[in-house]
Design a protein around this motif. Structure first.
Motif, mmCIF file in Angstrom:
data_model
loop_
_atom_site.group_PDB
_atom_site.id
_atom_site.type_symbol
_atom_site.label_atom_id
_atom_site.label_comp_id
_atom_site.label_asym_id
_atom_site.label_seq_id
_atom_site.Cartn_x
_atom_site.Cartn_y
_atom_site.Cartn_z
ATOM 1 N N THR A 125 48.394 28.051 27.590
ATOM 2 C CA THR A 125 48.259 28.159 29.049
ATOM 3 C C THR A 125 49.475 27.592 29.723
ATOM 4 O OG1 THR A 125 46.081 27.846 29.063
ATOM 5 C CG2 THR A 125 46.869 27.361 30.968
ATOM 6 N N PHE A 126 50.248 28.348 30.746
ATOM 7 C CA PHE A 126 51.463 27.742 31.501
ATOM 8 C C PHE A 126 50.844 27.163 32.826
ATOM 9 C CE2 PHE A 126 53.228 31.189 29.106
ATOM 10 C CZ PHE A 126 54.264 30.299 28.605
ATOM 11 N N PRO A 127 51.241 25.833 32.799
ATOM 12 C CA PRO A 127 50.822 25.215 34.231
ATOM 13 C C PRO A 127 51.150 25.811 35.564
ATOM 14 C CG PRO A 127 52.496 23.908 33.219
ATOM 15 C CD PRO A 127 52.317 25.085 32.251
ATOM 16 N N ALA A 181 46.937 27.323 37.128
ATOM 17 C CA ALA A 181 47.452 27.539 35.957
ATOM 18 C C ALA A 181 47.184 29.177 35.074
ATOM 19 C CB ALA A 181 46.841 26.759 34.682
ATOM 20 N N PHE A 182 48.202 29.628 34.225
ATOM 21 C CA PHE A 182 48.180 30.912 33.985
ATOM 22 C C PHE A 182 47.974 31.013 32.477
ATOM 23 C CE2 PHE A 182 49.905 34.814 32.081
ATOM 24 C CZ PHE A 182 49.087 35.814 32.935
ATOM 25 N N GLN A 183 46.973 31.633 31.927
ATOM 26 C CA GLN A 183 46.895 31.714 30.442
ATOM 27 C C GLN A 183 47.442 32.997 29.922
ATOM 28 O OE1 GLN A 183 42.572 31.496 29.122
ATOM 29 N NE2 GLN A 183 43.013 30.383 27.075
ATOM 30 N N GLU A 234 51.806 46.168 27.550
ATOM 31 C CA GLU A 234 52.458 46.456 28.669
ATOM 32 C C GLU A 234 53.235 44.734 29.091
ATOM 33 O OE1 GLU A 234 49.643 47.091 31.746
ATOM 34 O OE2 GLU A 234 48.623 45.380 31.708
ATOM 35 N N SER A 235 54.144 44.964 29.949
ATOM 36 C CA SER A 235 54.910 43.824 30.313
ATOM 37 C C SER A 235 54.042 42.831 30.998
ATOM 38 C CB SER A 235 55.930 44.243 31.428
ATOM 39 O OG SER A 235 56.764 43.194 31.562
ATOM 40 N N GLY A 236 54.072 41.523 30.199
ATOM 41 C CA GLY A 236 53.403 40.344 30.672
ATOM 42 C C GLY A 236 51.983 40.086 29.877
ATOM 43 N N SER A 237 51.920 41.122 28.800
ATOM 44 C CA SER A 237 50.462 40.923 27.940
ATOM 45 C C SER A 237 50.690 39.677 26.926
ATOM 46 C CB SER A 237 50.490 42.465 27.169
ATOM 47 O OG SER A 237 51.482 42.601 26.561
ATOM 48 N N GLY A 238 51.858 39.224 26.836
ATOM 49 C CA GLY A 238 51.875 37.993 25.949
ATOM 50 C C GLY A 238 52.664 38.034 24.692
ATOM 51 N N LYS A 239 53.448 39.222 24.387
ATOM 52 C CA LYS A 239 54.212 39.518 23.208
ATOM 53 C C LYS A 239 55.034 38.243 23.050
ATOM 54 C CE LYS A 239 55.279 43.728 24.561
ATOM 55 N NZ LYS A 239 54.718 43.629 25.853
ATOM 56 N N THR A 240 56.139 38.298 23.963
ATOM 57 C CA THR A 240 57.261 37.306 23.604
ATOM 58 C C THR A 240 56.539 35.929 23.607
ATOM 59 O OG1 THR A 240 58.689 38.582 24.819
ATOM 60 C CG2 THR A 240 59.082 36.201 24.669
ATOM 61 N N THR A 241 55.415 35.468 24.191
ATOM 62 C CA THR A 241 54.808 34.271 24.448
ATOM 63 C C THR A 241 54.647 33.930 22.620
ATOM 64 O OG1 THR A 241 54.466 34.328 26.642
ATOM 65 C CG2 THR A 241 53.322 32.548 25.421
ATOM 66 N N LEU A 242 53.722 35.190 22.236
ATOM 67 C CA LEU A 242 53.163 34.776 21.066
ATOM 68 C C LEU A 242 54.235 34.617 20.003
ATOM 69 C CD1 LEU A 242 50.892 34.974 18.766
ATOM 70 C CD2 LEU A 242 51.202 37.600 18.933
ATOM 71 N N SER A 292 57.950 46.057 20.921
ATOM 72 C CA SER A 292 58.478 47.179 21.527
ATOM 73 C C SER A 292 57.595 47.956 22.608
ATOM 74 C CB SER A 292 58.905 48.186 20.282
ATOM 75 O OG SER A 292 59.608 49.380 21.067
ATOM 76 N N HIS A 293 58.253 48.291 23.435
ATOM 77 C CA HIS A 293 57.637 49.234 24.429
ATOM 78 C C HIS A 293 57.628 50.597 23.895
ATOM 79 C CE1 HIS A 293 56.856 46.459 27.930
ATOM 80 N NE2 HIS A 293 57.970 45.891 27.349
ATOM 81 N N ASP A 294 58.325 50.769 22.957
ATOM 82 C CA ASP A 294 58.581 52.511 22.633
ATOM 83 C C ASP A 294 57.253 52.550 21.465
ATOM 84 O OD1 ASP A 294 59.331 54.715 21.649
ATOM 85 O OD2 ASP A 294 61.511 54.458 22.128
HETATM 86 N N1 LIG Z 1 57.449 29.548 30.788
HETATM 87 C C1 LIG Z 1 56.636 30.264 31.646
HETATM 88 N N2 LIG Z 1 55.852 29.720 32.537
HETATM 89 C C2 LIG Z 1 54.982 30.279 33.186
HETATM 90 N N3 LIG Z 1 54.427 31.479 32.997
HETATM 91 C C3 LIG Z 1 55.076 32.203 31.948
HETATM 92 C C4 LIG Z 1 56.188 31.492 31.114
HETATM 93 N N4 LIG Z 1 56.649 32.355 30.063
HETATM 94 C C5 LIG Z 1 55.839 33.452 30.318
HETATM 95 N N5 LIG Z 1 55.047 33.273 31.285
HETATM 96 C C6 LIG Z 1 53.928 34.300 31.755
HETATM 97 O O1 LIG Z 1 53.186 34.573 30.693
HETATM 98 C C7 LIG Z 1 52.993 36.079 30.744
HETATM 99 C C8 LIG Z 1 53.330 36.744 29.243
HETATM 100 O O2 LIG Z 1 54.839 36.733 29.231
HETATM 101 P P1 LIG Z 1 55.593 37.223 28.005
HETATM 102 O O3 LIG Z 1 57.012 37.169 28.340
HETATM 103 O O4 LIG Z 1 54.761 36.916 26.685
HETATM 104 O O5 LIG Z 1 55.030 38.917 28.013
HETATM 105 P P2 LIG Z 1 55.602 40.017 27.346
HETATM 106 O O6 LIG Z 1 54.513 40.895 26.731
HETATM 107 O O7 LIG Z 1 56.719 39.665 26.369
HETATM 108 O O8 LIG Z 1 56.420 40.962 28.146
HETATM 109 P P3 LIG Z 1 57.688 42.130 28.602
HETATM 110 O O9 LIG Z 1 57.330 43.261 27.790
HETATM 111 O O10 LIG Z 1 57.873 41.994 29.857
HETATM 112 O O11 LIG Z 1 58.685 41.332 27.695
HETATM 113 C C9 LIG Z 1 53.693 36.516 31.921
HETATM 114 O O12 LIG Z 1 52.545 36.767 33.063
HETATM 115 C C10 LIG Z 1 54.542 35.618 32.270
HETATM 116 O O13 LIG Z 1 54.708 35.560 33.682
#
Ligand SMILES: Nc1ncnc2c1ncn2[C@@H]1O[C@H](COP(=O)(O)OP(=O)(O)OP(=O)(O)O)[C@@H](O)[C@H]1O
Ligand SMILES: [Mg+2]
Length: 265
Positions: free
Chosen positions: A14-16, A23-25, A45-53, A206-208
């Protein structure tokens, strides 16, 4: 099956919210595991959380709840995380931001050896030359700055830097998305070659979807912070169960799908 190299168990993040925003989960309880030598695709899709994971899995970001495990054990100490950070290398999307603009390539490649205390000082230059060769770059590249290289060359350097410490796994986060299509193909071919030679496990974000199908053994589909579908690529791509997976597959350009349909002929 053998115990995974790296594993996430029910991870949330969760990001504050800033400036009064809620807050955003970004991760809502995600579990994944990467085994030796396999290639796991992570799509969504973009924003689904891949990079965060991915960032949580290598400790660049902390989990709000849940657990990351490395080689079957919990990560309790800094030394545990350091061991993970050596064996599992995160390769960034954009080599421009990943590489220090004022550091010559040779120094950038030698740096991980110093950080992890590997390879005697006198042998580091040779290791750098060897690694440049492995990723298809001329030894003279060591004397250059990142700005003096093409995008494809920079991504080769980025891969080389990740490989300097002889990891067991790479997490490749959109590593070709900023490159021209022909250069993308070269980098992907290099990745496949390196994986076979070095027996690497890969998480390939990847998106591809065509590339994921070609490259990966298994795939996990993420939507809004959750994994909504997973399985062997052939199963998920030929017989998607979730509406979102179907929508993703339907978005692949027609010509590509037509080419795919005749692939087996
Ligand atoms: N440091 C942060 N603070 C607040 N929100 C964040 C932070 N990092 C990521 N997010 C949010 O978490 C969600 C997931 O982001 P993430 O970068 O993991 O997505 P993604 O699947 O990798 O997207 P993309 O395909 O565009 O790279 C997004 O809504 C993003 O805005
Ligand atoms: Mg991302």
């Amino acid at each position: 099956m053998s115990r995974p190299i790296i594993e996430a168990r029910d991870v949330t993040r969760t990001f504050p919210g800033r400036g009064g925003a809620p807050a955003f989960q970004a991760l809502k309880g995600v579990s994944t595991a990467l085994h030796a030598g396999e290639t796991l695709g992570l799509v969504g899709e973009s924003g689904s959380g891949k990079t965060t994971l991915a960032r949580v899995m290598v400790g660049l970001e902390s989990a709000t709840s849940g657990e990351v495990r490395f080689q079957g054990g919990a990560l309790k100490t800094r030394a545990d995380w350091r061991a993970l950070r050596r064996e599992v290398q995160y390769v960034f999307q954009d080599p421009f931001t990943a590489l220090c603009p004022t550091m010559r390539i040779g120094a950038a490649l030698a740096e991980p050896l110093a950080i992890h205390g590997l390879c005697p000082h006198a042998e580091r230059a040779d290791r750098v030359t060897q690694m440049l060769g492995l990723v298809g770059l001329h030894p003279d590249t060591a004397r250059r700055l990142p700005s003096q290289l093409s995008g494809g060359q920079r991504q080769r350097v980025n891969l080389a830097r990740a490989l300097m410490v002889e990891p067991r796994a790479l997490i490749c986060d959109e590593i070709v998305s900023g490159l021209d299509v022909s250069v993308q193909a070269q980098i992907l071919a290099l990745l496949v070659d390196l994986q076979q030679r070095l027996d690497l496990a890969l998480i390939f974000i990847s998106h591809d979807l065509r590339v994921v199908r070609y490259l990966c053994d298994r795939v996990q589909v993420m939507l809004l912070g959750e994994i909504v579908e997973e399985g062997p690529v052939a199963q998920v791509f030929d017989n998607p169960q979730h509406d979102y997976t179907r929508a993703l597959l339907a978005a692949i350009p027609d010509r590509a799908r037509a080419a795919e349909a005749t692939d087996g002929d």
